[in-house]
Enzyme design. Structure first.
Site, short mmCIF file in Angstrom:
data_model
loop_
_atom_site.label_atom_id
_atom_site.label_comp_id
_atom_site.label_asym_id
_atom_site.label_seq_id
_atom_site.Cartn_x
_atom_site.Cartn_y
_atom_site.Cartn_z
N LYS A 37 0.81 -1.11 0.00
CA LYS A 37 0.13 -0.07 0.16
C LYS A 37 1.00 1.32 0.16
CE LYS A 37 -0.40 -0.21 5.15
NZ LYS A 37 -1.07 -0.66 6.28
N TYR A 256 11.45 31.68 0.28
CA TYR A 256 10.11 32.62 0.53
C TYR A 256 10.13 32.90 2.01
CZ TYR A 256 8.00 30.19 -3.59
OH TYR A 256 7.69 29.98 -4.66
C1 PLP Z 1 -0.37 -1.50 7.02
C2 PLP Z 1 -0.91 -2.78 7.48
C3 PLP Z 1 0.06 -3.93 7.72
C4 PLP Z 1 1.45 -4.01 7.63
O1 PLP Z 1 2.00 -3.42 8.87
P1 PLP Z 1 3.67 -3.38 8.90
O2 PLP Z 1 3.87 -2.76 10.40
O3 PLP Z 1 4.02 -2.63 7.84
O4 PLP Z 1 4.18 -4.62 8.69
C5 PLP Z 1 -0.91 -5.14 8.04
N1 PLP Z 1 -2.03 -5.20 8.41
C6 PLP Z 1 -2.65 -4.19 8.41
C7 PLP Z 1 -4.10 -4.43 8.16
C8 PLP Z 1 -2.25 -2.99 7.60
O5 PLP Z 1 -3.22 -1.74 7.72
#
Ligand code: PLP
Length: 362
Positions: A37, A256
């Site tokens: 993601k 800026y």
């Molecule tokens: C983002 C997420 C993960 C991954 O978590 P990490 O700490 O990056 O391994 C796993 N399960 C869910 C439901 C998540 O939202």
């Protein structure tokens, strides 16, 4: 690296090494779901997803449906879990053969109006109080879902797996997940597959790996802990370049809102990366430095949207020289997070997708 310009280098050897390290914590039969993601935590989901598919991982996961559509459209065949689908997403989820997380009765009802057969993952809330059904929902779920043949996995999410001080809380979540799973198995008269652990869960609670684990940050080289960080290797590094050098005279200003006023003569380097690329504006005015020819050049004035300025008065350098922004060892995303008052996750996921990605692999 000879590319002169801002670029994120993606080291696939390091990714492979991290995958292998995480696997060492798992039973050979435990499946691995790789979380890609948020642009694969800044690393580019297509590069990472395709590499992981070649390396025989079992699943990918993303937060939102459009992220899954992109992966599928690029030819990736792995099953893909959508962690946080919304009510209007289900036509696309079916069309692109994605697997939704079903976390509420509202979402379940809409999903079943589109398909009674398509597989999904049923999420339970065990204490994070984010998404998911409660244990008391099991009876009604059974009434609605009947055989439950379309439930591919039960799952939940730990809220503090990285924090050993919260071990009692985490064990409570694990116990509740076990209780819910048993209740589901009894009600539906079958044995459901399940997944619970994220990266820190894999590292700290590997007795509870069940049928699959969901790993994100560990793949990218961070373990939420100094000892684990030593075993893992950051996958991405971020480099830029000195675009232009200015000699700024005493009493002139830089940037800026005249964020910097020179109290003496200065030499200033202009770097083509800004807050739109994930370098927070809070890091201006000397709050952070970047490495140029092995010396640290601190930020000068306010960080702009597309560029930032650094003090190179005492640094031997010229236009076109490389600037190291995120490093594998000396200035990791974790260390920048510490300076910024945040965590490695936020530093990595803030990196803009407009920056060029270059693959390193040997
Ligand atoms: C983002 C997420 C993960 C991954 O978590 P990490 O700490 O990056 O391994 C796993 N399960 C869910 C439901 C998540 O939202």
């Amino acid at each position: 690296m000879s590319y002169q310009g801002t670029h994120v280098a993606i080291n696939l050897n390091n990714l492979k090494s991290n995958l292998n390290y995480l696997k060492e914590n798992l039973e050979p039969s435990t499946k691995i779901m790789c979380v890609v993601k948020a642009f694969a935590y800044g690393s580019d989901p297509l590069i990472i997803g395709k590499f992981l598919e070649k390396n025989n991982v079992d699943y990918l996961a993303v937060a939102y449906t459009n992220e899954g559509v992109k992966l599928r459209s690029s030819g990736i065949k792995l099953p893909i879990l959508i962690l946080h689908p919304q009510i209007n997403d289900f036509d696309e989820i079916l069309e692109y053969n994605l697997e939704p997380n079903i976390y509420s009765f509202r979402i379940l009802e809409r999903f079943l109006s589109k398909s009674k057969k398509h597989p999904f993952h049923l999420k339970f809330n065990t204490g994070l109080n984010r998404l998911g059904f409660k244990i008391d929902d099991v009876d009604l779920l059974n009434n609605i879902l009947g055989s439950g043949n379309n439930i591919k996995y039960l799952f939940s999410h730990l809220g503090a797996s990285d924090d050993i001080k919260e071990k009692a809380f985490t064990m409570g979540q694990i116990k509740l997940f076990d209780t819910i799973s048993k209740k589901m198995n009894n009600k539906f008269n079958k044995v459901f597959n399940k997944h619970l652990l994220n990266t820190s869960g894999v590292l700290n609670y590997h007795d509870y790996q069940y049928d699959m684990v969901r790993t994100g940050i560990g793949l990218y080289g961070y373990g939420n802990d100094d000892d684990y960080n030593k075993k893992l290797k950051p996958v991405l590094t971020l480099n830029s370049v000195i675009s232009q050098i200015h000699n700024v005279q005493k009493n002139e200003s830089v940037g800026y809102n005249r964020g910097f006023i020179a109290e003496k003569d200065y030499k200033i380097g202009i770097i083509p990366i800004g807050h739109a690329d994930g370098i927070s504006r809070t890091l201006g005015n000397g709050k952070i430095g970047f490495k140029i020819n092995n010396q640290i050049a601190k930020t000068v004035g306010n960080i702009c949207m597309d560029m930032l300025m650094v003090d190179i008065t005492n640094i031997k350098c010229k236009e076109g020289d490389m600037v190291s922004i995120i490093d594998e060892k000396n200035q990791t995303a974790e260390e920048i997070g510490n300076i910024s008052g945040t965590i490695s996750y936020e530093i990595l996921t803030a990196l803009s997708s407009r920056m060029k990605r270059i693959i390193i692999q040997n």
